[in-house]
Design an enzyme around this catalytic site. Sequence first.
Site, PDB file in Angstrom:
ATOM      1  CB  CYS A 134      -0.270   0.250   1.883  1.00 29.64           C
ATOM      2  SG  CYS A 134      -1.985   1.252   1.729  1.00 29.64           S
ATOM      3  CB  CYS A 137      -0.201   2.324   4.509  1.00 28.01           C
ATOM      4  SG  CYS A 137      -2.199   1.950   3.747  1.00 28.01           S
ATOM      5  CG  ASP A 138       3.906   0.977   4.325  1.00 29.63           C
ATOM      6  OD1 ASP A 138       3.341   1.048   4.803  1.00 29.63           O
ATOM      7  OD2 ASP A 138       3.259  -0.475   4.441  1.00 29.63           O
TER       8      ASP A 138
END
Length: 305
Positions: A134, A137-138
Amino acid sequence: MSQQYDVAIVGGGPAGYTAALYCVRAGFSTVVIEMLGAGGQMATTTQVDNYPGFDEGIDGFTLGEKMQAGAEKYGAVTQFSEVTALRLTENPKRIVTTDGEILARAVVLATGASPKKLGLADEQALVGRGVAYCATCDGMLYKGRVAAVAGGGNSAAGEALTLSKLCSKVYIVHRRDSLRADKIYLDPLKTAGNIEFVWNKQIDRLLQNGKLTGLALTDRVTGEQSELPCDALFVAIGRQPNTALVEGQVELDAQGYVRADETTRTNLPGVFAVGDVRTKALRQIITAAADGAVASKFVEEFLLS
């Protein structure tokens, strides 16, 4: 013997525990059934920077534990068991687990969706050490560094565009010679400036020294082998909704997600779907938590009707 609750929530991620928090505060006996640990998919994320209230970020495992503690503070019960069968048309609804049966007047499905894996050796071991699923997300973990995206559909295109705003270089590694992504993505990808396409390449092996250092590739046309140095690999070959237990009971969309609108109600009275398992436009921690709060309103309506 069966245990009985007003509300049973299947899945202990952010959607599940938010639903539990709101339901138990509304006065309903509530159980969360989780197979592994609090947080669900979120717990595998080493750094969460886009959830409000944590200005220095927080790791997903800790955030999951905090969500669990918040719900349990008001009386929610957590049962760590594997659900082996759901009988959602019965009244009360019946959840069969490895530790016995649970009966509930209402059920909230919060089983999530799992990213599809490449199936390579060391892939799981390198999650958080260069392998991710993701970009939203990251991606910030690799700001100013070199990233590769595996895939050729809309998910891969979206991940690459997100990373292009953060990383110095982004490679899109695809097994074919053209993307399957919608046309709307193509011009932004071509004009991004730091995105390069790596066509007809299969990822055979992850290069690493405790963290990802690159990819070993094979050209699917010529058979030529090569290596692509990179700091991160974002796998974007699709997600698999965890809906096997509800097939034939609740209505699913063409991709296998539970059809539930913004009320989170499914086609079955008293059955609700929240978080990543639901048909929706954006799957993030905050949208999952929002689903949980919304579900509690309609759970209450159902239980009091």
